[in-house]
Each structure stands twice: as C-alpha cells, then as structure tokens.
Design a protein around this motif. Structure first.
Motif, PDB file in Angstrom:
ATOM      1  N   THR A   1       0.839  -1.369  -0.098  1.00  0.00           N
ATOM      2  CA  THR A   1      -0.008  -0.097  -0.111  1.00  0.00           C
ATOM      3  C   THR A   1       0.880   1.408  -0.042  1.00  0.00           C
ATOM      4  O   THR A   1       0.261   2.430   0.203  1.00  0.00           O
ATOM      5  N   VAL A   2       1.997   1.232  -0.187  1.00  0.00           N
ATOM      6  CA  VAL A   2       2.928   2.458  -0.031  1.00  0.00           C
ATOM      7  C   VAL A   2       2.781   3.338  -1.171  1.00  0.00           C
ATOM      8  O   VAL A   2       2.402   3.014  -2.366  1.00  0.00           O
ATOM      9  N   ASP A   3       2.517   4.564  -0.911  1.00  0.00           N
ATOM     10  CA  ASP A   3       2.238   5.619  -1.961  1.00  0.00           C
ATOM     11  C   ASP A   3       3.521   6.387  -2.357  1.00  0.00           C
ATOM     12  O   ASP A   3       4.231   7.044  -1.553  1.00  0.00           O
ATOM     13  N   ARG A   4       3.749   6.153  -3.638  1.00  0.00           N
ATOM     14  CA  ARG A   4       5.011   7.025  -4.099  1.00  0.00           C
ATOM     15  C   ARG A   4       4.841   7.989  -5.227  1.00  0.00           C
ATOM     16  O   ARG A   4       5.534   8.382  -5.840  1.00  0.00           O
ATOM     17  N   ASN A   5       3.738   8.530  -4.911  1.00  0.00           N
ATOM     18  CA  ASN A   5       3.183   9.844  -5.932  1.00  0.00           C
ATOM     19  C   ASN A   5       4.181  10.985  -5.490  1.00  0.00           C
ATOM     20  O   ASN A   5       4.136  11.732  -6.373  1.00  0.00           O
ATOM     21  N   TRP A   6       4.513  10.898  -4.155  1.00  0.00           N
ATOM     22  CA  TRP A   6       5.372  12.177  -3.979  1.00  0.00           C
ATOM     23  C   TRP A   6       6.606  12.133  -4.734  1.00  0.00           C
ATOM     24  O   TRP A   6       7.094  13.315  -5.069  1.00  0.00           O
TER      25      TRP A   6
ATOM     26  N   LEU B   1       8.988  16.004  -8.464  1.00  0.00           N
ATOM     27  CA  LEU B   1       9.957  16.248  -9.815  1.00  0.00           C
ATOM     28  C   LEU B   1       9.160  17.331 -10.431  1.00  0.00           C
ATOM     29  O   LEU B   1       9.661  18.196 -11.024  1.00  0.00           O
ATOM     30  N   LYS B   2       7.926  17.500 -10.473  1.00  0.00           N
ATOM     31  CA  LYS B   2       7.036  18.169 -11.402  1.00  0.00           C
ATOM     32  C   LYS B   2       7.374  19.756 -10.425  1.00  0.00           C
ATOM     33  O   LYS B   2       7.419  20.828 -11.218  1.00  0.00           O
ATOM     34  N   GLN B   3       7.184  19.707  -9.299  1.00  0.00           N
ATOM     35  CA  GLN B   3       7.505  21.059  -8.521  1.00  0.00           C
ATOM     36  C   GLN B   3       8.745  21.631  -8.932  1.00  0.00           C
ATOM     37  O   GLN B   3       8.989  22.656  -8.916  1.00  0.00           O
ATOM     38  N   ARG B   4       9.921  20.799  -9.176  1.00  0.00           N
ATOM     39  CA  ARG B   4      11.015  21.248  -9.433  1.00  0.00           C
ATOM     40  C   ARG B   4      11.442  21.428 -10.913  1.00  0.00           C
ATOM     41  O   ARG B   4      12.404  21.907 -11.539  1.00  0.00           O
ATOM     42  N   GLY B   5      10.247  21.441 -11.733  1.00  0.00           N
ATOM     43  CA  GLY B   5      10.323  21.950 -13.089  1.00  0.00           C
ATOM     44  C   GLY B   5      11.043  20.619 -14.205  1.00  0.00           C
ATOM     45  O   GLY B   5      11.130  20.914 -15.065  1.00  0.00           O
ATOM     46  N   CYS B   6      10.904  19.557 -13.674  1.00  0.00           N
ATOM     47  CA  CYS B   6      11.445  18.543 -14.349  1.00  0.00           C
ATOM     48  C   CYS B   6      10.182  17.913 -15.364  1.00  0.00           C
ATOM     49  O   CYS B   6       9.056  17.922 -15.107  1.00  0.00           O
ATOM     50  N   GLU B   7      10.585  17.833 -16.802  1.00  0.00           N
ATOM     51  CA  GLU B   7       9.848  17.271 -17.618  1.00  0.00           C
ATOM     52  C   GLU B   7       9.640  15.801 -17.721  1.00  0.00           C
ATOM     53  O   GLU B   7      10.765  15.146 -17.871  1.00  0.00           O
ATOM     54  N   LEU B   8       8.300  15.455 -17.414  1.00  0.00           N
ATOM     55  CA  LEU B   8       8.196  13.864 -17.304  1.00  0.00           C
ATOM     56  C   LEU B   8       7.418  13.617 -18.600  1.00  0.00           C
ATOM     57  O   LEU B   8       6.199  13.992 -19.267  1.00  0.00           O
TER      58      LEU B   8
END
Length: 231
Positions: free
Chosen positions: A207-212, A217-224
C-alpha cells in the motif's frame, strides 16, 4: 593569568544520565535527520572496535597533533559514562591512544574514545567492545609534552563539539546532540521511528504511496515524458 592553549577547564553541564540512556536504542541516521543533517562528525572517523554502541557525554580535548598528555589527564578526570573526544588536528603521524589507555579508560567506566587522529594497537581494539572511532592507525607512538586544553569547544572532522554534549556512535558514524536540544531531539526521533515503521509496513503489504516522487519532480520543473511515467 590565563594560559591560553594549555589549560584544564571544568565541565559546567552534562546531558542528564537518564536522558542519555533513552538514546541507547536510537540510531544515528534518525538523530542526523532531526538535526537537519549537519550535526554529525564527518565520515573520515570510523569505528575500530569489534562491536558495541557508543553513547555518553563529551569530555573534550584539544591537543597538539601527535601529543596525548591532555588525553591522559582526561582519563583521570572523566566520570563513568563520559566520552573522551579529541581534536588532534586530524593528523595521523603519531597515535593518540593505544591498548594501555583503552584499558585505563575501560576500568574507569569511560564510554569510549573519539580521536580526530590516529590510534595504535589495532588488534586490541578490534578484539574489544570498547568503542573507539578514529581517523587512522599508525605504530608510531605519541609525545607527552603538551600543550593542550580540556573542556573547550573543539572541532572534530568538521563538527563543533562542546563539553557535556551528547555523543552517539554506531555503525553509520557519529552524531552530536547539543546539550540544549537533547530532549527535543529525542521526541522528534521517536516520532520519526513511528513514521518509518508505518512506511516499512506499507511496503510489505503493498500500500506504499509513491506519488510524492513525481509531485516533487514536477515542482522542481522536471519534464516527465510518457516513458518516464510508464516506468
């Protein structure tokens, strides 16, 4: 007249023994995390004893590199449960402590040594559970002339240590808890232990949540791209 550089001062305060004992089950990474990861003695100092945790209050020694006169005096003056922390300038040309000093310290109930310098009689330490952390090993013995100081603020591999601070050492290294924050840090560590236990349980039950990870990455401006999202 004050003889700066060659003096012995009293310890004005120590973390209470009952509080020190509550840290016995605490690991150094948890202490470090809750001190914002800057109150740790650097990785140049490693354990040389067979096993055993180091925990106690600091007696500090600042000595001329290669000289252990003030370290001998620290052994004489230390109380049971004290850790003798030595700023020997990081120099490893001459050993600061060896087997005889280890046995003297053990007999007095001293908790261990931290030496920003060298030790000798390596086999004696490796076969012992008396905690010792040092920068290196050499067969060359010390001088006993001074100068040096006891119970002053010292720097040990990049970390300031004050007399009476709490010292914790384990297989991951050495953490220093400043006197004024010991109780607060203990509370924070206990809370972290609960959080990490819950995370490990969630990993085990799936049940571990890895969405963080993606959110950070998005908050840091990383393009996914799509491939990154699929992986």
């Amino acid at each position: 007249m004050t003889n700066i550089g060659f003096r012995i001062l009293p310890i004005k305060r120590r973390v209470e023994r009952s509080l020190v004992e509550q840290f016995r089950s605490v690991v150094t990474p948890h202490i470090s995390d809750n001190l914002n990861r800057i109150h740790a003695i650097g990785s140049n100092l490693r354990p040389y004893h067979k096993e055993g945790k180091l925990i106690g209050t600091a007696i500090t020694v600042k000595t001329r590199p290669g000289d252990n006169l003030l370290v001998h005096k620290a052994i004489d003056l230390a109380q049971p449960g004290d850790v003798i922390v030595v700023d020997a300038g990081g120099d490893t040309t001459n050993a600061i402590v060896g087997e005889i000093m280890m046995q003297l310290a053990r007999k007095k109930g001293i908790a261990g040594f931290i030496i920003d310098g060298a030790i000798r009689d390596l086999a004696a330490f490796q076969n012992s559970d008396f905690p010792v952390y040092a920068k290196g090993v050499t067969h060359r013995g010390p001088y006993k002339d001074g100068p040096g100081e006891m119970n002053v603020v010292i720097s040990v591999d990049g970390m300031l240590v004050e007399p009476g601070d709490l010292i914790v050492g384990d297989e991951d290294g050495l953490a220093v808890v400043p006197y004024d924050f010991a109780e607060e840090i203990l509370h924070k560590v206990r809370a972290q232990e609960i959080r990490e236990r819950e995370i490990l349980e969630s990993i085990e039950n799936g049940t571990v949540d890895r969405n963080w990870v993606d959110e950070t990455l998005k908050q840091r401006g990383c393009e996914l791209n799509d491939l990154a999202e699929q992986v």
